[in-house]
Design an enzyme around this catalytic site. Structure first.
Site, mmCIF file in Angstrom:
data_model
loop_
_atom_site.group_PDB
_atom_site.id
_atom_site.type_symbol
_atom_site.label_atom_id
_atom_site.label_comp_id
_atom_site.label_asym_id
_atom_site.label_seq_id
_atom_site.Cartn_x
_atom_site.Cartn_y
_atom_site.Cartn_z
ATOM 1 N N ASP A 88 0.863 -1.189 0.000
ATOM 2 C CA ASP A 88 0.000 0.000 0.000
ATOM 3 C C ASP A 88 0.896 1.235 0.000
ATOM 4 O OD1 ASP A 88 -2.442 1.533 0.177
ATOM 5 O OD2 ASP A 88 -1.984 1.886 2.280
ATOM 6 N N SER A 89 0.289 2.368 -0.343
ATOM 7 C CA SER A 89 1.040 3.619 -0.278
ATOM 8 C C SER A 89 1.496 3.883 1.164
ATOM 9 C CB SER A 89 0.166 4.774 -0.758
ATOM 10 O OG SER A 89 -0.967 4.886 0.069
ATOM 11 N N TYR B 148 -0.965 8.599 -2.255
ATOM 12 C CA TYR B 148 -0.945 8.507 -3.712
ATOM 13 C C TYR B 148 -2.191 9.132 -4.336
ATOM 14 C CZ TYR B 148 2.693 4.746 -3.935
ATOM 15 O OH TYR B 148 3.835 3.999 -3.885
ATOM 16 N N GLY B 149 -3.216 9.316 -3.501
ATOM 17 C CA GLY B 149 -4.573 9.572 -3.993
ATOM 18 C C GLY B 149 -4.752 10.714 -4.965
ATOM 19 N N CYS C 158 -4.330 -1.507 -2.168
ATOM 20 C CA CYS C 158 -4.478 -0.073 -2.382
ATOM 21 C C CYS C 158 -5.344 0.114 -3.623
ATOM 22 C CB CYS C 158 -3.089 0.532 -2.595
ATOM 23 S SG CYS C 158 -3.116 2.280 -3.030
ATOM 24 N N ASN C 159 -6.445 0.826 -3.463
ATOM 25 C CA ASN C 159 -7.354 1.028 -4.593
ATOM 26 C C ASN C 159 -6.744 1.937 -5.649
ATOM 27 O OD1 ASN C 159 -10.328 -0.039 -3.819
ATOM 28 N ND2 ASN C 159 -9.169 0.538 -2.006
ATOM 29 N N THR C 160 -6.037 2.969 -5.194
ATOM 30 C CA THR C 160 -5.458 3.917 -6.138
ATOM 31 C C THR C 160 -4.451 3.198 -7.034
ATOM 32 O OG1 THR C 160 -5.675 5.540 -4.366
ATOM 33 C CG2 THR C 160 -4.388 6.197 -6.280
ATOM 34 N N GLU D 136 -2.840 8.998 7.481
ATOM 35 C CA GLU D 136 -1.369 8.955 7.440
ATOM 36 C C GLU D 136 -0.756 9.819 8.546
ATOM 37 O OE1 GLU D 136 1.066 7.255 5.288
ATOM 38 O OE2 GLU D 136 -0.756 6.066 5.085
ATOM 39 N N CYS E 142 -11.158 2.711 -0.426
ATOM 40 C CA CYS E 142 -9.768 3.075 -0.136
ATOM 41 C C CYS E 142 -9.420 2.305 1.128
ATOM 42 C CB CYS E 142 -9.643 4.578 0.096
ATOM 43 S SG CYS E 142 -8.008 5.060 0.727
ATOM 44 N N THR E 143 -8.288 1.623 1.105
ATOM 45 C CA THR E 143 -7.976 0.749 2.234
ATOM 46 C C THR E 143 -7.615 1.528 3.501
ATOM 47 O OG1 THR E 143 -5.728 0.521 1.370
ATOM 48 C CG2 THR E 143 -7.325 -1.192 0.780
ATOM 49 N N HIS E 144 -7.457 2.837 3.380
ATOM 50 C CA HIS E 144 -7.247 3.651 4.586
ATOM 51 C C HIS E 144 -8.560 3.852 5.364
ATOM 52 C CE1 HIS E 144 -3.349 4.670 2.873
ATOM 53 N NE2 HIS E 144 -3.064 5.463 3.898
#
Ligand code: DGL
Length: 275
Positions: A12-13, A44-45, A75-77, A160, A194-196
């Site tokens: 992931d980012s 990254y979004g 990570c979806n992005t 983040e 979004c995995t966040h």
């Protein structure tokens, strides 16, 4: 690479992929995992297609170099902007048998048995939303479904920065959810694309009406990987077993350890990497 076995790479980012990793380890505890957070370059979004592709490609290559035969883009992005290019342009030129999987397709598949009204709302990063990957996958798999989306540029940065339980998170979760659900009163399914965002789940639960199902991806991705490994014994046999999990970050490992402890509820050992 043939003959050796290695861990499942999870990328992931930043911290978001930990929500997927947790479910993978619960569902498939027998395998070893190697998690990479590209925290130095996260989020990254809001980045362009080429930038996300290049960052993701380097990270995936790094995980292959560390011995992972299979990498999950948690990570979806990255799944929206880099997965197809990596699969079509890069993998054919790399060692045989390496594989990369994303999170959008399995989530779109699962939506079919979750939504009753066929009206599905998606929250994601600006990159994921503007790629229209969810809209296209859902239209392909479930013709007749309608999709609605809202980009949430502030949510991944809030996570983040370790502010997931602060008042700023309240404000933005309310704002984006209101904008999404306001598009159609019959939306009955809200995808945290979004995995966040599962790290903000308590906030979403407060804001989203009970009649709307909140879909977070961890379990879906874990089920989909279990199914993939059943169908691909040649890959399954290359995965190292032992239940070990290691963490890599491109940022400061102390910072990663502190936040990961909150998200995972356990202490983790983190190595700094540069590539
Ligand atoms: N967790 C990521 C996703 O699923 C990336 C968020 C970001 O880096 O902006 O899209």
């Amino acid at each position: 690479m043939t003959g050796t076995s290695g861990p499942i790479g999870v990328f992931d980012s930043g911290y978001g992929g930990l929500t997927v990793l947790g479910e993978l380890r619960r569902r498939l505890p027998e395998y070893d995992y190697l998690y990479l957070g590209d925290n130095a370059r996260a989020p990254y979004g809001s980045r362009s297609f080429d930038v996300v592709y290049n960052f993701t490609r380097r990270s995936v290559r790094y995980l292959f170099d560390r011995g992972c035969p299979l990498v999950i883009l948690a990570c979806n992005t990255a799944s929206a902007k880099a997965l197809r290019s990596i699969q079509q342009k890069d993998l054919p030129g790399w060692e045989d048998g390496l594989r990369v999987l994303g999170v959008i397709r399995p989530t779109a598949e699962a939506i079919g048995s979750i939504s009753r009204s066929g009206k599905v709302g998606i929250l994601g990063t600006p990159g994921t939303v503007s790629s229209r990957s969810y809209d296209m996958e859902i239209a392909k798999l479930h013709p007749g479904f309608a999709t609605y989306s809202t980009a949430c540029p502030m949510l991944a940065p809030i996570v983040e920065c370790g502010e997931a339980s602060g008042p700023g998170a309240d404000y933005f979760v309310r704002k984006y959810t209101g904008a999404l659900l306001g598009q159609d009163p019959d939306i009955d399914t809200l995808v945290l694309g979004c995995t966040h965002y599962p790290l903000l789940l308590p906030k979403f639960r407060e804001v989203v009406p009970e009649s709307v199902q909140i879909v977070s991806q961890g379990e879906i991705v874990a089920d989909s990987l279990a199914d993939y490994l059943k169908r691909h014994p040649e890959m399954e046999s290359r995965l190292r077993r032992g239940g070990e999990c290691k963490y890599l970050t491109t940022e400061d490992p102390t910072k990663f350890t502190d936040l990961a402890r909150i998200f995972l509820n356990e202490s983790v050992d983190v190595e700094h990497v540069d590539f």
